[in-house]
Design a protein around this motif. Structure first.
Motif, short mmCIF file in Angstrom:
data_model
loop_
_atom_site.label_atom_id
_atom_site.label_comp_id
_atom_site.label_asym_id
_atom_site.label_seq_id
_atom_site.Cartn_x
_atom_site.Cartn_y
_atom_site.Cartn_z
N THR A 132 38.77 -118.48 -7.10
CA THR A 132 37.99 -117.55 -7.90
C THR A 132 36.76 -118.22 -8.49
O THR A 132 35.68 -117.64 -8.52
CB THR A 132 38.86 -116.96 -9.03
OG1 THR A 132 39.86 -116.13 -8.46
CG2 THR A 132 38.02 -116.12 -9.98
N GLY A 133 36.91 -119.48 -8.94
CA GLY A 133 35.79 -120.20 -9.53
C GLY A 133 34.58 -120.29 -8.60
O GLY A 133 33.47 -119.86 -8.95
N VAL A 148 28.50 -115.59 -6.82
CA VAL A 148 27.98 -114.30 -7.28
C VAL A 148 26.98 -114.50 -8.41
O VAL A 148 25.93 -113.84 -8.46
CB VAL A 148 29.14 -113.39 -7.76
CG1 VAL A 148 28.61 -112.12 -8.40
CG2 VAL A 148 30.05 -113.05 -6.59
N VAL A 149 27.28 -115.42 -9.32
CA VAL A 149 26.37 -115.72 -10.43
C VAL A 149 25.03 -116.23 -9.91
O VAL A 149 23.96 -115.78 -10.33
CB VAL A 149 27.02 -116.76 -11.36
CG1 VAL A 149 25.97 -117.36 -12.31
CG2 VAL A 149 28.14 -116.12 -12.17
N TRP A 150 25.08 -117.17 -8.97
CA TRP A 150 23.85 -117.76 -8.43
C TRP A 150 23.03 -116.71 -7.68
O TRP A 150 21.80 -116.65 -7.83
CB TRP A 150 24.20 -118.92 -7.50
CG TRP A 150 23.02 -119.68 -6.98
CD1 TRP A 150 22.66 -119.86 -5.68
CD2 TRP A 150 22.04 -120.38 -7.77
NE1 TRP A 150 21.53 -120.61 -5.59
CE2 TRP A 150 21.12 -120.95 -6.86
CE3 TRP A 150 21.86 -120.57 -9.13
CZ2 TRP A 150 20.03 -121.70 -7.29
CZ3 TRP A 150 20.77 -121.33 -9.56
CH2 TRP A 150 19.88 -121.88 -8.64
N PHE A 204 28.23 -117.45 -1.41
CA PHE A 204 29.32 -118.42 -1.20
C PHE A 204 28.86 -119.84 -1.49
O PHE A 204 29.49 -120.80 -1.06
CB PHE A 204 29.85 -118.30 0.23
CG PHE A 204 30.30 -116.90 0.58
CD1 PHE A 204 31.54 -116.44 0.18
CD2 PHE A 204 29.45 -116.03 1.26
CE1 PHE A 204 31.95 -115.16 0.48
CE2 PHE A 204 29.86 -114.74 1.57
CZ PHE A 204 31.11 -114.30 1.18
N SER A 205 27.77 -119.96 -2.24
CA SER A 205 27.23 -121.29 -2.55
C SER A 205 28.15 -122.07 -3.47
O SER A 205 28.02 -123.29 -3.60
CB SER A 205 25.85 -121.15 -3.20
OG SER A 205 25.92 -120.38 -4.41
N GLY A 206 29.09 -121.38 -4.12
CA GLY A 206 30.03 -122.07 -4.99
C GLY A 206 30.96 -123.02 -4.24
O GLY A 206 31.59 -123.88 -4.86
N PHE A 207 31.03 -122.87 -2.91
CA PHE A 207 31.86 -123.77 -2.12
C PHE A 207 31.07 -124.98 -1.62
O PHE A 207 31.64 -125.85 -0.94
CB PHE A 207 32.45 -123.03 -0.92
CG PHE A 207 33.48 -122.00 -1.29
CD1 PHE A 207 34.77 -122.36 -1.61
CD2 PHE A 207 33.13 -120.65 -1.34
CE1 PHE A 207 35.72 -121.42 -1.97
CE2 PHE A 207 34.07 -119.69 -1.69
CZ PHE A 207 35.37 -120.08 -2.01
N SER A 208 29.78 -125.05 -1.97
CA SER A 208 28.96 -126.17 -1.52
C SER A 208 28.22 -126.86 -2.68
O SER A 208 27.73 -127.96 -2.51
CB SER A 208 27.92 -125.69 -0.49
OG SER A 208 27.08 -124.69 -1.03
N GLN A 261 33.58 -128.45 -10.47
CA GLN A 261 33.49 -127.91 -11.84
C GLN A 261 33.88 -126.44 -11.88
O GLN A 261 34.50 -125.98 -12.84
CB GLN A 261 32.06 -128.10 -12.37
CG GLN A 261 31.67 -129.54 -12.64
CD GLN A 261 32.55 -130.17 -13.71
OE1 GLN A 261 32.77 -129.59 -14.76
NE2 GLN A 261 33.04 -131.37 -13.43
N LEU A 262 33.52 -125.69 -10.86
CA LEU A 262 33.88 -124.27 -10.80
C LEU A 262 35.40 -124.10 -10.68
O LEU A 262 35.98 -123.22 -11.33
CB LEU A 262 33.19 -123.60 -9.60
CG LEU A 262 31.68 -123.39 -9.74
CD1 LEU A 262 31.06 -123.01 -8.39
CD2 LEU A 262 31.39 -122.31 -10.77
#
Length: 211
Positions: A28-29, A35-37, A54-58, A63-64
């Motif tokens: 989820t993080g 989505v935030v970015w 899906f940039s949260g995976f890169s 931290q997320l």
């Protein structure tokens, strides 16, 4: 993003039974971070692409994930008053069977559980509201997850009730999409995230990035 979340959860749940909740907390993080970015780039007049979702995976992945896990555990801890009340009353009810009026015991059990549930709900609402900016600060300003959560809480505490009202209205708007056979979510959910992004900009536009 929602389809990806459900898809991963379903597949992993089949392979490793009862692991859905843990997987949801972990992924989820990064999904929320993406989505935030994407939303921040959109409201700033930039040109986001689907990959940004899906940039949260890169970027900022660790931290997320930590932010998601810690917030999930602390939120779960808010249910302890309700669970403890239910457990204590259930134990007393079993231990005193035949010694106390059953109807009186049932009424006391219901009353204590309701009080515990109210306390748990109030605590969850407080934490959810005060952490409303944490993912934005983590992704946009490069903060550590705990620092982002603390700064978000300090800022929200200055106008807690108005922020709570804002979140409540936003949830009503986003949830309204369900009325239209869930298709309406394609409009109301992006609207909700846009509202959050503009609120974040109003509060932290002048904050310098860290790290």
């Amino acid at each position: 993003v929602v389809l990806v979340l459900f898809g991963i959860s379903a597949v992993v749940g089949i392979v490793v039974p009862l692991s859905n909740n843990l997987i949801n907390i972990v992924i989820t993080g990064p999904l929320v971070g993406g989505v935030v970015w994407f939303t921040l780039k959109l409201i700033r007049g930039e040109q986001p692409v689907v990959g940004d979702m899906f940039s949260g995976f890169s970027r900022r992945t660790g931290q997320l994930i930590l932010c998601s896990i810690v917030q999930g555990l602390l939120t779960l801890a808010c249910m302890l008053p309700f669970l403890i009340a239910a457990g204590v009353m259930g134990f007393n009810s079993t231990g005193r069977r035949g010694q106390v009026n059953p109807q009186m015991m049932t009424g006391a059990l219901v009353l204590v559980m309701i009080v515990g549930l109210i306390i748990a709900f109030a605590a969850i609402m407080y934490l959810t509201t005060t952490w409303i900016f944490s993912y934005f600060l983590l992704v946009d300003k490069g903060m550590k997850f705990w620092d982002a959560m603390k700064l978000s809480r300090r800022k929200v505490s200055q106008r807690f009730w108005m922020t709570l009202l804002f979140g409540f209205v936003g949830i009503i708007i986003s949830g309204a999409g369900v009325i239209f056979c869930f298709v309406g979510l394609l409009v109301t959910m992006p609207l909700y995230w846009g509202m959050l992004a503009y609120l974040y900009e109003d509060n932290f536009r002048d904050l310098a990035p860290q790290g």
